[in-house]
Motif scaffolding. Structure first.
Motif, short mmCIF file in Angstrom:
data_model
loop_
_atom_site.label_atom_id
_atom_site.label_comp_id
_atom_site.label_asym_id
_atom_site.label_seq_id
_atom_site.Cartn_x
_atom_site.Cartn_y
_atom_site.Cartn_z
N GLN A 1 0.82 -1.20 0.00
CA GLN A 1 0.00 0.00 0.00
C GLN A 1 0.86 1.26 0.00
OE1 GLN A 1 -2.22 -1.08 3.52
NE2 GLN A 1 -4.05 -1.59 2.33
N LEU A 2 1.95 1.24 0.74
CA LEU A 2 2.84 2.40 0.76
C LEU A 2 3.42 2.67 -0.62
CD1 LEU A 2 4.44 4.63 2.11
CD2 LEU A 2 6.09 2.90 2.88
N ARG A 3 3.84 1.62 -1.30
CA ARG A 3 4.40 1.81 -2.64
C ARG A 3 3.35 2.36 -3.61
NH1 ARG A 3 6.94 -3.19 -1.10
NH2 ARG A 3 9.22 -2.91 -0.91
N ALA A 4 2.12 1.86 -3.50
CA ALA A 4 1.06 2.34 -4.38
C ALA A 4 0.77 3.81 -4.13
CB ALA A 4 -0.21 1.50 -4.17
N ALA A 5 0.75 4.20 -2.87
CA ALA A 5 0.49 5.59 -2.52
C ALA A 5 1.63 6.49 -2.98
CB ALA A 5 0.28 5.72 -1.01
N TYR A 6 2.85 6.03 -2.78
CA TYR A 6 4.02 6.85 -3.12
C TYR A 6 4.12 7.10 -4.62
CZ TYR A 6 8.62 8.83 -2.12
OH TYR A 6 9.67 9.70 -1.94
N ALA A 7 3.57 6.17 -5.41
CA ALA A 7 3.58 6.36 -6.86
C ALA A 7 2.71 7.54 -7.27
CB ALA A 7 3.09 5.08 -7.55
N VAL A 8 1.78 7.94 -6.40
CA VAL A 8 0.91 9.08 -6.68
C VAL A 8 1.52 10.38 -6.15
CG1 VAL A 8 -1.38 10.08 -6.27
CG2 VAL A 8 -1.13 7.61 -6.61
N HIS A 9 2.05 10.31 -4.94
CA HIS A 9 2.64 11.50 -4.31
C HIS A 9 3.60 11.03 -3.22
CE1 HIS A 9 2.97 15.14 -1.83
NE2 HIS A 9 2.59 15.81 -2.91
N PRO A 10 4.73 11.73 -3.03
CA PRO A 10 5.65 11.35 -1.96
C PRO A 10 4.95 11.29 -0.60
CG PRO A 10 6.69 12.94 -3.40
CD PRO A 10 5.24 12.86 -3.83
N ILE A 11 5.29 10.27 0.17
CA ILE A 11 4.74 10.06 1.50
C ILE A 11 5.84 10.37 2.52
CG2 ILE A 11 3.65 8.43 3.07
CD1 ILE A 11 1.98 9.12 0.58
N ALA A 12 5.54 11.23 3.48
CA ALA A 12 6.55 11.63 4.46
C ALA A 12 6.72 10.60 5.56
CB ALA A 12 6.18 12.98 5.06
N ALA A 13 5.61 10.00 6.00
CA ALA A 13 5.67 9.12 7.17
C ALA A 13 4.55 8.10 7.16
CB ALA A 13 5.60 9.94 8.46
N VAL A 14 4.86 6.96 7.74
CA VAL A 14 3.85 5.95 8.06
C VAL A 14 3.72 5.93 9.58
CG1 VAL A 14 3.35 3.49 8.15
CG2 VAL A 14 4.17 4.53 6.03
N GLN A 15 2.51 6.04 10.08
CA GLN A 15 2.28 5.94 11.52
C GLN A 15 1.74 4.55 11.82
OE1 GLN A 15 -0.52 7.95 14.92
NE2 GLN A 15 0.58 9.35 13.58
N SER A 16 2.44 3.83 12.69
CA SER A 16 2.05 2.49 13.07
C SER A 16 2.32 2.29 14.55
CB SER A 16 2.87 1.43 12.30
OG SER A 16 2.66 1.53 10.91
N GLU A 17 1.58 1.36 15.16
CA GLU A 17 1.89 1.00 16.53
C GLU A 17 3.23 0.27 16.53
OE1 GLU A 17 0.12 -1.36 20.43
OE2 GLU A 17 -1.12 -1.13 18.65
N TYR A 18 4.15 0.71 17.40
CA TYR A 18 5.49 0.13 17.44
C TYR A 18 6.08 0.33 18.82
CZ TYR A 18 10.24 -1.03 15.86
OH TYR A 18 11.47 -1.63 15.69
N SER A 19 6.51 -0.77 19.43
CA SER A 19 7.03 -0.70 20.79
C SER A 19 7.75 -1.99 21.12
CB SER A 19 5.89 -0.48 21.79
OG SER A 19 5.07 -1.64 21.87
N LEU A 20 8.22 -2.10 22.34
CA LEU A 20 8.86 -3.32 22.81
C LEU A 20 7.98 -4.54 22.65
CD1 LEU A 20 10.59 -2.15 26.12
CD2 LEU A 20 11.72 -2.86 24.00
N TRP A 21 6.65 -4.34 22.72
CA TRP A 21 5.78 -5.53 22.62
C TRP A 21 4.94 -5.56 21.36
CZ3 TRP A 21 1.47 -5.60 26.96
CH2 TRP A 21 0.59 -4.55 26.79
N THR A 22 5.16 -4.63 20.44
CA THR A 22 4.47 -4.63 19.14
C THR A 22 5.48 -4.29 18.06
OG1 THR A 22 2.35 -3.99 20.11
CG2 THR A 22 2.64 -3.57 17.76
N ARG A 23 5.90 -5.30 17.31
CA ARG A 23 6.97 -5.12 16.33
C ARG A 23 6.49 -5.28 14.90
NH1 ARG A 23 11.77 -6.70 19.27
NH2 ARG A 23 12.94 -6.41 17.34
N ASP A 24 5.18 -5.31 14.69
CA ASP A 24 4.60 -5.59 13.38
C ASP A 24 5.22 -4.79 12.21
OD1 ASP A 24 2.91 -6.28 15.58
OD2 ASP A 24 1.28 -6.68 14.20
N PRO A 25 5.46 -3.47 12.37
CA PRO A 25 5.96 -2.71 11.22
C PRO A 25 7.28 -3.23 10.65
CG PRO A 25 5.17 -1.23 12.92
CD PRO A 25 5.19 -2.60 13.52
#
Length: 317
Positions: free
Chosen positions: A158-182
């Motif tokens: 999805q990020l690649r598809a979006a970036y093909a339309v316009h530059p994306i500055a950031a992805v916001q995701s849950e990320y921590s010691l107990w959530t490493r999904d990104p």
């Protein structure tokens, strides 16, 4: 505080999440919440994160009032796409171009500003091609209403598809010691494209600080419905916060500061800028959080902390 580049947008290396000032974690005091935002600015925390869904607009109004007279000291990040107005707490994701543009104008009004520094799609709408939604955001950039575009909780594809339309500055995701999904879902694409990671809930919704007693959460606290906060799971997960606390004691810090320092320290490994945005509605915590990036973790500390995610009991939702 050190600055980080997110797609050409210079922001503080740590931000402030404002959601809890208006929703999800029980009652909050308006005056103290405003004071928290202003104290964050004093401490060099300039990336202020909100969304139109938080408190059904209440949070954007609060942030706008808090930044009155100090707007140029902050970078406002807000989001659109989550619609809670359908009743009974039901969430609908809506990202058709017309709604995005109307939502941006409404957010600008509530925030009392003429520009949104970082505007996210809060979630991807499965009924609308992502390219159309990003196209609408790109038009807002061209109109000067938005400076940079972000996405929340997306995959690498999805990020690649979006970036093909316009530059994306950031992805916001849950990320921590107990959530490493990104690390497995989006980090590779972010690195390839030069997109930053803005980490929400970097304190595990407060659990990693060791100060949250899951069984004592207020009736209106949404964490009561999360699997990791259920009685048996919370008891098992306590060892994760305790491990952070042991390292914290050796470093003259708190468990929460160690958790935040770990998130920030992942930038070289992931190959992308990483900006944690811990949320709080209390002055004491915003001051503690702002000092976290001064905590220096050793390779031994990082090795211990890296293994904690494998001990988590309970799904994220």
């Amino acid at each position: 505080m050190e600055q980080v580049e997110l797609g050409g947008l210079a922001v503080s290396a740590e931000g402030l999440g404002c959601m809890g000032m208006s929703s999800v974690y029980g009652a909050a005091d308006w005056d103290e919440s405003v004071a928290v935002v202003r104290r964050a600015l004093d401490l060099g925390v300039t990336l202020i994160d909100t969304a139109d869904a938080y408190g059904l607009g209440h949070n954007e109004v609060l942030v706008g009032r808090a930044l009155a007279g100090r707007r140029d000291e902050a970078q406002i990040a807000t989001k659109t796409g989550m619609d809670f107005t359908t009743g009974r707490g039901r969430l609908v994701v809506r990202n058709d171009p017309e709604r995005i543009k109307a939502a941006a104008d409404a957010s600008l009004l509530r925030l009392g500003t003429d520009r949104i520094d970082l505007y996210y799609l809060h979630r991807v709408d499965p009924e609308v091609p992502l390219e159309e939604s990003v196209g609408a955001l790109a038009e807002l950039v061209a109109e000067g209403k938005v400076r940079a575009i972000g996405l929340s909780e997306v995959t690498g594809e999805q990020l690649r598809a979006a970036y093909a339309v316009h530059p994306i500055a950031a992805v916001q995701s849950e990320y921590s010691l107990w959530t490493r999904d990104p690390e497995t879902t989006v980090a590779d694409a972010a690195r390839e494209l030069g997109v930053g990671l803005v980490a929400y809930s970097p304190l595990g919704r407060g659990f990693l600080t060791g100060t949250v007693e899951a069984g004592a959460l207020a009736a209106g606290d949404a964490r009561r419905r999360l699997a990791r906060f259920a009685e048996d799971a919370a008891a098992a997960n306590r060892s994760i916060a305790q491990a952070a606390a042991r390292i914290a004691e050796a470093r003259g810090a708190t468990a929460g500061q160690v958790a935040l320092a770990w998130v920030a320290a992942q930038a070289p490994r992931l190959g992308v800028p990483v900006v944690p945005i811990p949320g709080t509605k209390r002055l004491r915590w915003v001051e503690e959080n702002a000092a976290a990036l001064g905590v220096r973790l050793t390779d031994e500390d990082l090795a211990v902390l890296d293994g904690l995610a494998g001990q988590v009991v309970g799904a994220r939702y």
